[in-house]
Design an enzyme around this catalytic site. Structure first.
Site, PDB file in Angstrom:
ATOM      1  N   ALA A   1     -27.496   6.552  -5.574  1.00  0.00           N
ATOM      2  CA  ALA A   1     -27.406   7.849  -6.239  1.00  0.00           C
ATOM      3  C   ALA A   1     -28.631   8.757  -6.132  1.00  0.00           C
ATOM      4  O   ALA A   1     -28.498   9.973  -6.130  1.00  0.00           O
ATOM      5  CB  ALA A   1     -27.071   7.643  -7.709  1.00  0.00           C
TER       6      ALA A   1
ATOM      7  N   PRO B   1     -31.635  11.171  -5.142  1.00  0.00           N
ATOM      8  CA  PRO B   1     -32.228  11.739  -6.364  1.00  0.00           C
ATOM      9  C   PRO B   1     -31.233  12.370  -7.332  1.00  0.00           C
ATOM     10  O   PRO B   1     -31.625  12.892  -8.361  1.00  0.00           O
ATOM     11  CB  PRO B   1     -33.181  12.799  -5.803  1.00  0.00           C
ATOM     12  CG  PRO B   1     -32.503  13.270  -4.555  1.00  0.00           C
ATOM     13  CD  PRO B   1     -31.843  12.042  -3.965  1.00  0.00           C
ATOM     14  N   GLY B   2     -29.943  12.366  -6.977  1.00  0.00           N
ATOM     15  CA  GLY B   2     -28.952  12.810  -7.947  1.00  0.00           C
ATOM     16  C   GLY B   2     -28.162  14.050  -7.588  1.00  0.00           C
ATOM     17  O   GLY B   2     -27.367  14.519  -8.398  1.00  0.00           O
TER      18      GLY B   2
ATOM     19  N   GLU C   1     -29.006   2.828  -8.352  1.00  0.00           N
ATOM     20  CA  GLU C   1     -30.194   3.079  -7.519  1.00  0.00           C
ATOM     21  C   GLU C   1     -31.104   1.851  -7.568  1.00  0.00           C
ATOM     22  O   GLU C   1     -31.492   1.406  -8.647  1.00  0.00           O
ATOM     23  CB  GLU C   1     -30.944   4.318  -8.013  1.00  0.00           C
ATOM     24  CG  GLU C   1     -32.256   4.566  -7.326  1.00  0.00           C
ATOM     25  CD  GLU C   1     -32.150   4.649  -5.818  1.00  0.00           C
ATOM     26  OE1 GLU C   1     -32.974   3.995  -5.135  1.00  0.00           O
ATOM     27  OE2 GLU C   1     -31.243   5.350  -5.315  1.00  0.00           O
TER      28      GLU C   1
ATOM     29  N   CYS D   1     -25.885  10.658   6.630  1.00  0.00           N
ATOM     30  CA  CYS D   1     -26.461  11.824   7.293  1.00  0.00           C
ATOM     31  C   CYS D   1     -26.908  11.412   8.699  1.00  0.00           C
ATOM     32  O   CYS D   1     -27.910  11.889   9.218  1.00  0.00           O
ATOM     33  CB  CYS D   1     -27.599  12.437   6.497  1.00  0.00           C
ATOM     34  SG  CYS D   1     -28.936  11.300   6.065  1.00  0.00           S
TER      35      CYS D   1
END
Length: 304
Positions: free
Chosen positions: A120, A122-123, A143, A240
């Site tokens: 998760a 940095p959110g 996390e 990514c």
């Protein structure tokens, strides 16, 4: 290093091998220039109209992203300009890349659902899912890194995401008695889709070993996600990275023998996205451009 770019030579070699010369060149072209600063209006605290008004009052020009009413593309603005704005300090906006906004939209998080964000911090995606459900879903944010978990907690508080529980642990070791209606697995990856030729820091740690190690971790996380996803529930796997070893190959390996199926992703204005041809039917692979990072995502439904 590659003579054609400045990236590690195996990056371009792998890209051309997997994508072909034409698509590889389009990817490399999208990595040569800077990438625009983008942000998301936090619907838990404000709305897009208010953000547009505040940006205009601050003299910051912008465009709206076609696929998401809360997404803004800034013109000639730097992140520092945004961090100085009161609405950033108050958590009314969140600096987030356009591509990273896509996986939560693909998952279509539901109100009153039990949702897991497996990696998760940095959110950004966690708080986006909270906003998409109007704060009415129960979200568990996992996390493994304690320092990153503190950053996650800070962002949850700032963004007003109250119905989110943070679990500081390795998601691969979650007990099998856990069950979730929906899971977002935005997996740790090599970051091959985020690299910029103008930013050596974006690929300094990139290596063949990183790709291979990432693929091993991704498969373990994916299999755990399938084991704790409720029958009939859905998950989105995303990275990514634009390397098939971390994307299509992981999905195929995870689904082998599993009672699960790929559900084609449908997004608003999807035709406006710069897409690569995926090697897996139903998956989506976003091509790096001056607006978008390279991103892969696939939606999975667990069969009953």
């Amino acid at each position: 290093m590659s003579e054609g770019t400045g990236f590690p030579s195996f990056f371009e070699e792998t890209l051309r091998s997997e994508r072909g010369a034409q698509e590889a060149e389009r990817v490399l072209e999208g990595m040569r220039g800077p990438r625009a600063v983008t942000l998301r209006a936090n619907a838990l605290k404000t709305d897009a109209a208010h953000v547009a008004e505040a940006l205009g009052a601050a003299g910051i020009a912008f465009e709206r992203a076609p696929f998401y009413e809360d997404a803004f593309i800034l013109k000639d603005a730097r992140e520092g300009d945004i961090r100085a704005l009161p609405m950033y300090v108050n958590g009314e906006i969140y600096l987030q890349s356009l591509s990273s906004m896509l996986p939560p939209l693909a998952l279509c998080p539901r109100e009153n659902a039990d949702i897991l964000d497996m990696a998760a911090a940095p959110g950004g995606k966690t708080t986006q899912m909270a906003a998409l459900t109007h704060g009415k879903a129960s979200v568990t944010a996992c996390e493994i890194n304690r320092i990153r978990a503190e950053k996650l907690k800070h962002n949850l508080l700032l963004q007003g995401a109250g119905r989110v529980s943070v679990m500081v642990r390795d998601a691969r070791k979650m007990e099998d008695f856990f069950r979730f209606d929906q899971i977002l697995l935005d997996a740790p990856c090599s970051g091959s889709g985020t690299m910029l030729l103008s930013d050596t820091g974006s690929y300094r740690a990139f290596s063949r070993a990183l790709v291979k190690n990432s693929a091993v971790l991704q498969l373990e996380l994916f299999k755990k996600a399938l084991s704790i996803l409720k029958a009939g529930g859905e998950m989105v796997y995303s990275t990514c990275s634009i390397f098939m070893e971390e994307d299509e190959a992981v999905v195929k390996a995870a689904l082998k023998g599993a009672r699960a199926e790929i559900v084609p992703i449908s997004l608003p204005a999807m035709e406006a996205l710069p897409l690569l041809t995926p090697a897996l039917e139903g998956a989506v692979c976003v091509r790096p451009t001056p607006l978008y990072e390279g991103f892969f995502m696939v939606r999975i439904r667990k069969l009953k």
